[in-house]
Design a protein around this motif. Sequence first.
Motif, PDB file in Angstrom:
ATOM      1  N   LEU A   1      -1.871  -2.532   4.106  1.00  0.00           N
ATOM      2  CA  LEU A   1      -2.626  -1.284   4.245  1.00  0.00           C
ATOM      3  C   LEU A   1      -2.954  -0.709   2.873  1.00  0.00           C
ATOM      4  O   LEU A   1      -2.673   0.466   2.591  1.00  0.00           O
ATOM      5  N   THR A   2      -3.554  -1.522   2.012  1.00  0.00           N
ATOM      6  CA  THR A   2      -3.901  -1.059   0.679  1.00  0.00           C
ATOM      7  C   THR A   2      -5.216  -0.276   0.724  1.00  0.00           C
ATOM      8  O   THR A   2      -5.877  -0.164   1.751  1.00  0.00           O
ATOM      9  N   HIS A   3      -5.634   0.211  -0.442  1.00  0.00           N
ATOM     10  CA  HIS A   3      -6.880   0.974  -0.565  1.00  0.00           C
ATOM     11  C   HIS A   3      -8.093   0.072  -0.722  1.00  0.00           C
ATOM     12  O   HIS A   3      -9.230   0.548  -0.742  1.00  0.00           O
ATOM     13  N   ASP A   4      -7.867  -1.245  -0.838  1.00  0.00           N
ATOM     14  CA  ASP A   4      -8.925  -2.198  -1.223  1.00  0.00           C
ATOM     15  C   ASP A   4      -9.034  -3.288  -0.162  1.00  0.00           C
ATOM     16  O   ASP A   4      -8.086  -4.059   0.041  1.00  0.00           O
ATOM     17  N   HIS A   5     -10.179  -3.371   0.502  1.00  0.00           N
ATOM     18  CA  HIS A   5     -10.338  -4.363   1.569  1.00  0.00           C
ATOM     19  C   HIS A   5     -10.214  -5.787   1.046  1.00  0.00           C
ATOM     20  O   HIS A   5      -9.680  -6.664   1.750  1.00  0.00           O
ATOM     21  N   GLU A   6     -10.698  -6.044  -0.154  1.00  0.00           N
ATOM     22  CA  GLU A   6     -10.589  -7.397  -0.688  1.00  0.00           C
ATOM     23  C   GLU A   6      -9.123  -7.750  -0.960  1.00  0.00           C
ATOM     24  O   GLU A   6      -8.686  -8.875  -0.708  1.00  0.00           O
ATOM     25  N   LEU A   7      -8.373  -6.791  -1.446  1.00  0.00           N
ATOM     26  CA  LEU A   7      -6.950  -7.010  -1.652  1.00  0.00           C
ATOM     27  C   LEU A   7      -6.249  -7.204  -0.308  1.00  0.00           C
ATOM     28  O   LEU A   7      -5.379  -8.083  -0.171  1.00  0.00           O
ATOM     29  N   ASP A   8      -6.625  -6.420   0.690  1.00  0.00           N
ATOM     30  CA  ASP A   8      -6.089  -6.623   2.040  1.00  0.00           C
ATOM     31  C   ASP A   8      -6.354  -8.045   2.519  1.00  0.00           C
ATOM     32  O   ASP A   8      -5.473  -8.682   3.123  1.00  0.00           O
ATOM     33  N   TYR A   9      -7.550  -8.525   2.259  1.00  0.00           N
ATOM     34  CA  TYR A   9      -7.894  -9.869   2.740  1.00  0.00           C
ATOM     35  C   TYR A   9      -7.043 -10.929   2.047  1.00  0.00           C
ATOM     36  O   TYR A   9      -6.507 -11.836   2.703  1.00  0.00           O
ATOM     37  N   ARG A  10      -6.910 -10.829   0.745  1.00  0.00           N
ATOM     38  CA  ARG A  10      -6.110 -11.833   0.016  1.00  0.00           C
ATOM     39  C   ARG A  10      -4.666 -11.835   0.495  1.00  0.00           C
ATOM     40  O   ARG A  10      -4.048 -12.892   0.660  1.00  0.00           O
ATOM     41  N   LEU A  11      -4.113 -10.653   0.713  1.00  0.00           N
ATOM     42  CA  LEU A  11      -2.746 -10.571   1.218  1.00  0.00           C
ATOM     43  C   LEU A  11      -2.636 -11.175   2.612  1.00  0.00           C
ATOM     44  O   LEU A  11      -1.731 -11.977   2.891  1.00  0.00           O
TER      45      LEU A  11
ATOM     46  N   GLY B   1       0.813  -1.201   0.000  1.00  0.00           N
ATOM     47  CA  GLY B   1       0.000   0.000   0.000  1.00  0.00           C
ATOM     48  C   GLY B   1       0.844   1.248   0.000  1.00  0.00           C
ATOM     49  O   GLY B   1       1.702   1.430   0.858  1.00  0.00           O
ATOM     50  N   ALA B   2       0.585   2.139  -0.985  1.00  0.00           N
ATOM     51  CA  ALA B   2       1.381   3.359  -1.129  1.00  0.00           C
ATOM     52  C   ALA B   2       0.526   4.606  -0.987  1.00  0.00           C
ATOM     53  O   ALA B   2       0.846   5.659  -1.550  1.00  0.00           O
ATOM     54  N   GLY B   3      -0.580   4.485  -0.232  1.00  0.00           N
ATOM     55  CA  GLY B   3      -1.378   5.661   0.066  1.00  0.00           C
ATOM     56  C   GLY B   3      -0.716   6.529   1.105  1.00  0.00           C
ATOM     57  O   GLY B   3       0.487   6.411   1.379  1.00  0.00           O
ATOM     58  N   HIS B   4      -1.509   7.418   1.725  1.00  0.00           N
ATOM     59  CA  HIS B   4      -0.935   8.381   2.670  1.00  0.00           C
ATOM     60  C   HIS B   4      -0.242   7.691   3.838  1.00  0.00           C
ATOM     61  O   HIS B   4       0.862   8.087   4.247  1.00  0.00           O
ATOM     62  N   VAL B   5      -0.858   6.649   4.398  1.00  0.00           N
ATOM     63  CA  VAL B   5      -0.244   5.952   5.531  1.00  0.00           C
ATOM     64  C   VAL B   5       0.980   5.176   5.079  1.00  0.00           C
ATOM     65  O   VAL B   5       2.028   5.197   5.738  1.00  0.00           O
TER      66      VAL B   5
END
Length: 348
Positions: free
Chosen positions: A247-257, A188-192
């Motif tokens: 800490l990505t922008h996508d909860h589904e992607l967070d879950y898979r990771l 995840g490369a967002g603000h956080v």
Amino acid sequence: MTDRLDWASDAIRLIEQDGAAVLVTQCIVDGSAPREAGTKILVSKSKILGTIGGGNLEHQATMQARRMLERDDVTHLLQDYPLGPLLRQCCGGHVRLLLERLDARDTGWLEHIASMAEQPGEHVLETRLDGTGQRKTLYRRKDWPHVLKTGFLGHDASLLPDNRPARDVCAVFFEQVSALPPAVMLFGAGHVGQAIAHVLSISPLPIRWFDSRPDYLGTRSGIEISHLTDPEEAVSSAPPAAIHLVLTHDHELDYRLTRAILQRGDFAFCGLIGSATKRARFIRRLREDSVPQAAISRLTSPIGLPEISGKAPATIAVAVAGQILQITGDAVSADTPRQASNASVLRA
């Protein structure tokens, strides 16, 4: 610099730039001192890299090193400093410094030490002070007979019992050097994510950074952001005992990771950003997907030290860095950053 091997490549660079450098190792500490045994600085005629705690001790050590740079007939010095009586430092302990002059004649063994800097495992670095062998030799920790972290051997190869034995009887100084620090897998490369990467960029931890959005790719804080196309493949590419931050922008992607990390199992830390509600939903899905409970129990969510509250990206980043420090110990607090940021700690 602490008790790792990444100083060797920096020494080679300073020799190429200035012709010579002095490696200063704080080899023994009795009582209170600003830094621990094993801490190092490199001094050349134009630059200083690292710190042994600042103050008068570092000032005196730097001046001594600069005097050594003017002489090519002195390879090393052992110097004792009582911090209170001699240097008027309030900590009041006693340290022994080893100063080693390095020039082009030393690049062979320096290159060998540098080549070992990325090797995992515990080692012992032996420094000969009697001129009878190679200046420095690296041993596997399990092959080293002594249990002390640092110490001196006499001319008969026996362990000298005193913490600071007479300097003329010291034939060898040895020090344990720590394993390769764990890699951080930052998803995840967002603000956080950017705030965490910025804080960790001045640490020695190797960082692999991913984002699935093409617009977020590139280099930030000296770290390249790789395109995340297959989360399971990205997790499988991680080195063993890695620290994973999801800490990505996508909860589904967070879950898979998260699922892939927990199923893999050989991680040092799996941290998931989010609320208690998000954690509960993920845990329910993980159980439905037959992820073992032992692995689920190792999931940390929310991430960051609970004592540091706040939702601003910078606050979260500081809280997460503190949490990683608890996991990695000295590795994240070492003074030598990763190679991409080395220039930031070179000073005139």
